[in-house]
Design an enzyme around this catalytic site. Structure first.
Site, PDB file in Angstrom:
ATOM      1  N   PHE A 159      42.220 -20.127  27.677  1.00 52.31           N
ATOM      2  CA  PHE A 159      42.399 -21.544  27.404  1.00 52.31           C
ATOM      3  C   PHE A 159      41.783 -22.376  28.528  1.00 52.31           C
ATOM      4  CE2 PHE A 159      46.090 -19.466  25.433  1.00 52.31           C
ATOM      5  CZ  PHE A 159      46.079 -20.017  24.151  1.00 52.31           C
ATOM      6  N   ASP A 160      41.100 -23.447  28.173  1.00 53.36           N
ATOM      7  CA  ASP A 160      40.787 -24.502  29.126  1.00 53.36           C
ATOM      8  C   ASP A 160      42.086 -25.283  29.357  1.00 53.36           C
ATOM      9  OD1 ASP A 160      39.452 -26.462  30.656  1.00 53.36           O
ATOM     10  OD2 ASP A 160      39.082 -27.674  28.873  1.00 53.36           O
ATOM     11  N   GLY A 161      42.117 -26.087  30.418  1.00 55.93           N
ATOM     12  CA  GLY A 161      43.320 -26.847  30.731  1.00 55.93           C
ATOM     13  C   GLY A 161      43.370 -28.192  30.043  1.00 55.93           C
TER      14      GLY A 161
ATOM     15  N   ASP B  79      37.299 -27.929  25.367  1.00 54.36           N
ATOM     16  CA  ASP B  79      36.930 -29.196  24.746  1.00 54.36           C
ATOM     17  C   ASP B  79      35.546 -29.662  25.164  1.00 54.36           C
ATOM     18  OD1 ASP B  79      37.771 -31.896  26.840  1.00 54.36           O
ATOM     19  OD2 ASP B  79      37.940 -29.801  27.428  1.00 54.36           O
TER      20      ASP B  79
END
Length: 310
Positions: free
Chosen positions: A176-178, A291
């Protein structure tokens, strides 16, 4: 992970009230780029004729294929540990194909031994309207409009880009990106308005306050719940945070937020704006959520299956 020999084994029925339901479109799980081009150039009727004529020819795997195989591996390990366990992954195929075109999709899933029993063929409709009724926790699609509609309906969703990917080994690895993925985009907005120094000052001032929820938090939390069924050494699930945040200036709040949520993350990488591709190539995840399209491109360049959260 699964051979075509298992294609006719019965599929264990899942309880959608407890399962982690993942909906995938046909273009996310299979490579339908040639067929999609035919649809755009020749129309629906020619596409349908093509699919019917090739209904016994399996479609090649798509970007999300290895991810789906890996979640089946997790199910296998969970049931080995407790045959009565109901907290399992449940895969649903949600398609804008007409039912007439769907035979090839079903046959392809059976050919690869994919544990899928639910197929929804919804032609000429916004298929995302059915996500909530199926209890979907994550929706993967190759259509941006579908993904945006799902997010607006409050369902974790991401856009899959068709690409050639390596088939990683088990266990299931999810990255996951943050900000704007696992967390809200509040700090990103401060960065856009006040620059890096403003974002750093904001994070220091807010250090004791958890970051807001991002679009994939609900999915990550359910994944973490399943992860807790195992010791770290024996878990069939590994999760990662790979963020552009600086660990020195902006890492503490992220770690405290995960702690407050009770979300276990196996490894966290605070990249301070450096490219993510090299670390992703080392991790070899089954799926990477981000994103930023530049990060998605960097992941694709090293053969990592990627999903964009718009």
């Amino acid at each position: 992970l699964l051979s075509p020999d298992s294609s006719f084994l019965p599929v264990l029925q899942k309880d959608s009230s407890t399962a982690l339901v993942i909906a995938v479109t046909t273009r996310a799980i299979f490579n339908l780029e040639e067929e999609h081009k035919l649809y755009l150039e020749k129309g629906k009727e020619e596409y349908t004729r093509h699919q019917q004529a090739n209904q016994d020819k399996p479609l090649p795997p798509g970007t999300a294929f290895a991810f789906i195989q890996a979640v089946q591996y997790v199910n296998k390990k969970i049931l080995e540990s407790d045959p009565a366990e109901r907290d399992l992954f449940d895969i649903l195929v949600l398609s804008n194909n007409s039912p007439e075109s769907g035979v090839r999709i079903i046959n392809s899933a059976k050919h690869y031994g994919l544990e899928i029993s639910k197929f929804c063929f919804v032609s000429d409709e916004d298929s995302t309207q059915y996500l909530k009724s199926h209890g979907v926790k994550l929706f993967l699609s190759a259509d941006r409009t579908d993904v945006c509609n799902a997010l607006q309906r409050g369902v974790s969703a991401a856009l899959i880009f068709q690409q050639e990917v390596q088939a990683p080994s088990t266990p299931l690895r999810v990255v996951f990106d943050g900000d704007a993925v696992l967390f809200s985009d509040e700090t990103d907005q401060i960065f856009q308005e006040q620059g890096l120094e403003g974002a750093v000052q904001y994070e220091r001032a807010m250090e004791a306050i958890p970051i807001g929820e991002g679009p994939l938090k609900a999915f990550a939390m359910h994944l973490g719940k399943m992860r807790k069924k195992f010791s770290q050494e024996k878990s069939p699930i590994r999760t990662y945070l790979v963020t552009a945040r600086s660990g020195r200036d902006m890492g503490i709040r992220a770690i405290k937020t995960l702690r407050e949520w009770g979300l276990p993350i196996d490894e966290a990488f605070f990249m301070d704006g450096a490219p993510k591709g090299p670390i992703l190539a080392q991790i070899q995840p089954h799926i990477f959520f981000d994103d930023g399209l530049h990060n998605i491109q960097g992941a694709q360049n090293v053969g990592v299956p990627s999903a964009w959260v718009p």
